[in-house]
Design a protein around this motif. Structure first.
Motif, PDB file in Angstrom:
ATOM      1  N   GLU A 116      48.110  28.510  52.912  1.00 31.19           N
ATOM      2  CA  GLU A 116      47.059  27.932  52.075  1.00 31.19           C
ATOM      3  C   GLU A 116      45.726  27.841  52.807  1.00 31.19           C
ATOM      4  OE1 GLU A 116      49.883  26.490  52.830  1.00 31.19           O
ATOM      5  OE2 GLU A 116      51.103  26.605  50.995  1.00 31.19           O
ATOM      6  N   GLU A 117      45.763  27.749  54.151  1.00 28.99           N
ATOM      7  CA  GLU A 117      44.547  27.594  54.936  1.00 28.99           C
ATOM      8  C   GLU A 117      43.920  28.928  55.342  1.00 28.99           C
ATOM      9  OE1 GLU A 117      42.886  24.808  55.941  1.00 28.99           O
ATOM     10  OE2 GLU A 117      44.159  23.662  54.592  1.00 28.99           O
ATOM     11  N   ILE A 118      44.694  30.007  55.273  1.00 29.81           N
ATOM     12  CA  ILE A 118      44.201  31.296  55.777  1.00 29.81           C
ATOM     13  C   ILE A 118      42.968  31.800  55.018  1.00 29.81           C
ATOM     14  CG2 ILE A 118      44.792  33.746  55.986  1.00 29.81           C
ATOM     15  CD1 ILE A 118      47.559  32.925  56.901  1.00 29.81           C
ATOM     16  N   PRO A 119      42.922  31.773  53.667  1.00 28.31           N
ATOM     17  CA  PRO A 119      41.707  32.272  52.985  1.00 28.31           C
ATOM     18  C   PRO A 119      40.448  31.512  53.384  1.00 28.31           C
ATOM     19  CG  PRO A 119      43.521  32.091  51.436  1.00 28.31           C
ATOM     20  CD  PRO A 119      43.980  31.441  52.687  1.00 28.31           C
ATOM     21  N   ARG A 120      40.540  30.189  53.512  1.00 29.66           N
ATOM     22  CA  ARG A 120      39.364  29.405  53.896  1.00 29.66           C
ATOM     23  C   ARG A 120      38.883  29.782  55.300  1.00 29.66           C
ATOM     24  NH1 ARG A 120      38.516  25.157  57.051  1.00 29.66           N
ATOM     25  NH2 ARG A 120      40.754  24.870  57.405  1.00 29.66           N
ATOM     26  N   GLN A 121      39.814  29.913  56.240  1.00 30.95           N
ATOM     27  CA  GLN A 121      39.418  30.245  57.603  1.00 30.95           C
ATOM     28  C   GLN A 121      38.907  31.678  57.700  1.00 30.95           C
ATOM     29  OE1 GLN A 121      41.723  28.986  60.885  1.00 30.95           O
ATOM     30  NE2 GLN A 121      42.594  27.211  59.869  1.00 30.95           N
ATOM     31  N   LEU A 122      39.497  32.590  56.961  1.00 36.20           N
ATOM     32  CA  LEU A 122      38.997  33.974  56.954  1.00 36.20           C
ATOM     33  C   LEU A 122      37.573  34.043  56.404  1.00 36.20           C
ATOM     34  CD1 LEU A 122      42.070  36.088  55.801  1.00 36.20           C
ATOM     35  CD2 LEU A 122      40.980  36.090  58.048  1.00 36.20           C
ATOM     36  N   ARG A 123      37.301  33.271  55.371  1.00 33.00           N
ATOM     37  CA  ARG A 123      35.951  33.249  54.799  1.00 33.00           C
ATOM     38  C   ARG A 123      34.949  32.696  55.808  1.00 33.00           C
ATOM     39  NH1 ARG A 123      37.375  30.967  50.610  1.00 33.00           N
ATOM     40  NH2 ARG A 123      36.842  28.810  51.049  1.00 33.00           N
ATOM     41  N   CYS A 124      35.335  31.649  56.523  1.00 31.73           N
ATOM     42  CA  CYS A 124      34.445  31.066  57.536  1.00 31.73           C
ATOM     43  C   CYS A 124      34.180  32.054  58.676  1.00 31.73           C
ATOM     44  CB  CYS A 124      35.073  29.781  58.071  1.00 31.73           C
ATOM     45  SG  CYS A 124      34.121  28.976  59.363  1.00 31.73           S
ATOM     46  N   ILE A 125      35.232  32.708  59.158  1.00 33.47           N
ATOM     47  CA  ILE A 125      35.086  33.676  60.248  1.00 33.47           C
ATOM     48  C   ILE A 125      34.204  34.841  59.812  1.00 33.47           C
ATOM     49  CG2 ILE A 125      36.347  35.336  61.678  1.00 33.47           C
ATOM     50  CD1 ILE A 125      38.726  33.359  61.565  1.00 33.47           C
ATOM     51  N   ALA A 126      34.424  35.351  58.590  1.00 34.17           N
ATOM     52  CA  ALA A 126      33.636  36.489  58.097  1.00 34.17           C
ATOM     53  C   ALA A 126      32.154  36.136  57.977  1.00 34.17           C
ATOM     54  CB  ALA A 126      34.186  36.942  56.745  1.00 34.17           C
ATOM     55  N   LEU A 127      31.846  34.918  57.511  1.00 34.34           N
ATOM     56  CA  LEU A 127      30.445  34.518  57.375  1.00 34.34           C
ATOM     57  C   LEU A 127      29.764  34.417  58.739  1.00 34.34           C
ATOM     58  CD1 LEU A 127      30.680  31.829  54.547  1.00 34.34           C
ATOM     59  CD2 LEU A 127      29.576  34.066  54.418  1.00 34.34           C
ATOM     60  N   TYR A 128      30.457  33.852  59.706  1.00 31.92           N
ATOM     61  CA  TYR A 128      29.865  33.750  61.045  1.00 31.92           C
ATOM     62  C   TYR A 128      29.655  35.133  61.648  1.00 31.92           C
ATOM     63  CZ  TYR A 128      29.904  28.706  61.803  1.00 31.92           C
ATOM     64  OH  TYR A 128      29.620  27.364  61.743  1.00 31.92           O
ATOM     65  N   LEU A 129      30.641  36.014  61.523  1.00 33.18           N
ATOM     66  CA  LEU A 129      30.504  37.361  62.076  1.00 33.18           C
ATOM     67  C   LEU A 129      29.371  38.121  61.393  1.00 33.18           C
ATOM     68  CD1 LEU A 129      34.234  38.453  62.498  1.00 33.18           C
ATOM     69  CD2 LEU A 129      32.577  38.026  64.318  1.00 33.18           C
ATOM     70  N   LEU A 130      29.255  37.974  60.074  1.00 34.83           N
ATOM     71  CA  LEU A 130      28.203  38.673  59.333  1.00 34.83           C
ATOM     72  C   LEU A 130      26.817  38.218  59.784  1.00 34.83           C
ATOM     73  CD1 LEU A 130      27.412  40.568  56.982  1.00 34.83           C
ATOM     74  CD2 LEU A 130      27.561  38.577  55.477  1.00 34.83           C
ATOM     75  N   HIS A 131      26.610  36.926  59.924  1.00 34.51           N
ATOM     76  CA  HIS A 131      25.287  36.421  60.291  1.00 34.51           C
ATOM     77  C   HIS A 131      24.946  36.707  61.749  1.00 34.51           C
ATOM     78  CE1 HIS A 131      25.773  34.243  56.501  1.00 34.51           C
ATOM     79  NE2 HIS A 131      24.468  34.054  56.524  1.00 34.51           N
ATOM     80  N   ILE A 132      25.923  36.535  62.649  1.00 29.95           N
ATOM     81  CA  ILE A 132      25.633  36.768  64.069  1.00 29.95           C
ATOM     82  C   ILE A 132      25.409  38.257  64.334  1.00 29.95           C
ATOM     83  CG2 ILE A 132      26.575  36.586  66.409  1.00 29.95           C
ATOM     84  CD1 ILE A 132      28.075  34.090  65.446  1.00 29.95           C
ATOM     85  N   ALA A 133      26.278  39.107  63.781  1.00 28.87           N
ATOM     86  CA  ALA A 133      26.110  40.548  63.969  1.00 28.87           C
ATOM     87  C   ALA A 133      24.835  41.042  63.286  1.00 28.87           C
ATOM     88  CB  ALA A 133      27.326  41.297  63.424  1.00 28.87           C
ATOM     89  N   GLY A 134      24.499  40.467  62.121  1.00 26.56           N
ATOM     90  CA  GLY A 134      23.270  40.869  61.444  1.00 26.56           C
ATOM     91  C   GLY A 134      22.030  40.538  62.247  1.00 26.56           C
ATOM     92  N   ALA A 135      21.983  39.324  62.806  1.00 30.48           N
ATOM     93  CA  ALA A 135      20.833  38.948  63.628  1.00 30.48           C
ATOM     94  C   ALA A 135      20.750  39.808  64.885  1.00 30.48           C
ATOM     95  CB  ALA A 135      20.931  37.466  64.009  1.00 30.48           C
ATOM     96  N   TYR A 136      21.902  40.174  65.445  1.00 30.18           N
ATOM     97  CA  TYR A 136      21.927  40.968  66.682  1.00 30.18           C
ATOM     98  C   TYR A 136      21.505  42.412  66.435  1.00 30.18           C
ATOM     99  CZ  TYR A 136      23.808  42.937  71.023  1.00 30.18           C
ATOM    100  OH  TYR A 136      23.962  43.589  72.226  1.00 30.18           O
ATOM    101  N   LEU A 137      22.017  43.022  65.368  1.00 29.42           N
ATOM    102  CA  LEU A 137      21.752  44.440  65.111  1.00 29.42           C
ATOM    103  C   LEU A 137      20.405  44.670  64.446  1.00 29.42           C
ATOM    104  CD1 LEU A 137      25.290  45.523  63.862  1.00 29.42           C
ATOM    105  CD2 LEU A 137      24.292  45.885  66.130  1.00 29.42           C
ATOM    106  N   LEU A 138      19.903  43.686  63.701  1.00 28.60           N
ATOM    107  CA  LEU A 138      18.622  43.843  62.998  1.00 28.60           C
ATOM    108  C   LEU A 138      17.456  43.254  63.780  1.00 28.60           C
ATOM    109  CD1 LEU A 138      19.805  43.063  59.365  1.00 28.60           C
ATOM    110  CD2 LEU A 138      19.483  45.296  60.437  1.00 28.60           C
TER     111      LEU A 138
END
Length: 318
Positions: free
Chosen positions: A126-148
């Motif tokens: 039950e907790e996996i979707p919430r944690q996956l969503r949190c991890i994906a958002l952090y990776l998207l924002h950090i990688a976006g700021a780094y690559l752009l």
């Protein structure tokens, strides 16, 4: 020694560095779990659900505290706080100081290591979707700021986000140890609102006023310029600001809804306690009244209210 300043750029070799620090993050995760969290869990005797949440918050408290101190050190030594203009001046920021590049690589490594940790920690389904969503958002924002090449803006935003998250997970840890102690949740509420306001102000400052004034307004991926020509268009700029404001408004609405539900539950609990205390007091008073009606005891003998014995006296024969 000769006064040269060495700066760095991103490339494919970063993937090897990130992979190495993923293993380092897994080892540090295991050390914190074994030598700190497991020992506390044995003393608290928590349920399975609370045990899982306690481990999650404990790991994130250690990570967020380390990241806040590290990120604050970087932005202060690089002068991003003392000189806000540096957030957009000389954009694109293609070449990075060593500590900025190293910070971003470690951040990406940590959030990537969180994916296998879902298996190692045996997180409930039950907790996996919430944690996956949190991890994906952090990776998207950090990688976006780094690559752009928005690393300077990304550092300030991460500092604000991690500060609010630290207080939230710290409040959860204190709540698991003592369910009557919710003071840190109030501190987190204040910090959350303040950081949201700073985040919105920073977006308006950089996107609305900073990036449109950059000298190089042409699309030049080779030089790392991706946004300048877009932000020169006032329609695009206002659309982005509107989306940012709507997103922050939705975050604040969920936060307000959560706080209202929490306060409602608190007052319901307090009112139920008062009703229970009043009922207990009424029961005690009723018991006292029954004792008065039936007389009182004196030296083991039941006496009536006028002091006479409730027993009927026997008449002596003349």
């Amino acid at each position: 020694a000769d006064g040269e300043l060495v700066q760095y750029h991103y490339g494919l070799k970063d993937l090897v560095t990130i992979l190495f620090y993923i293993f380092i993050a897994i080892i540090l995760h295991a050390v914190v779990q074994e030598y700190a969290l497991d020992k506390i869990n044995r003393r608290l005797h928590l349920s399975k659900v609370k045990h899982s949440k306690f481990n999650e918050s404990g790991q994130l408290v250690a990570f967020h505290l380390t990241s806040v101190i590290w990120c604050l050190y970087v932005v202060v030594t690089e002068g991003y706080i003392s000189n806000p203009r540096s957030l957009w001046e000389n954009y694109p920021h293609v070449y990075l100081p060593y500590q900025v590049k190293f910070f971003y690589l470690c951040q990406l490594a940590y959030w990537l290591h969180a994916l296998p940790e879902l298996y190692f920690q045996k997180v409930r389904k039950e907790e996996i979707p919430r944690q996956l969503r949190c991890i994906a958002l952090y990776l998207l924002h950090i990688a976006g700021a780094y690559l752009l090449n928005l690393t300077r803006l990304g550092l300030i935003l991460l500092l604000l986000q991690y500060l609010a998250e630290f207080f939230f997970h710290m409040a959860r840890l204190v709540y698991f140890t003592d369910e009557n102690n919710e003071k840190l949740f109030n501190v987190w509420a204040v910090v959350f609102v303040v950081t949201r306001l700073f985040t919105l102000t920073l977006y308006i400052l950089v996107i609305g006023f900073g990036l449109p004034r950059v000298e190089s307004q042409a699309l030049d991926p080779e030089r790392g310029s991706f946004f300048s020509f877009l932000f020169n268009n006032i329609l695009f700029r206002m659309s982005v600001l509107l989306l940012v404001c709507l997103f922050q408004a939705s975050v604040m609405w969920r936060f307000i809804h959560f706080q209202l539900r929490r306060w409602r539950e608190y007052w319901n609990e307090q009112s139920s306690r008062k009703r229970a205390a009043a009922a207990a007091a009424g029961t005690k008073q009723q018991t006292k009244l029954l004792k008065r009606d039936s007389g009182y005891h004196e030296n083991g003998v039941v006496k009536a209210e006028n002091g006479t014995s409730p027993r009927t006296k026997k008449l002596k024969s003349p």
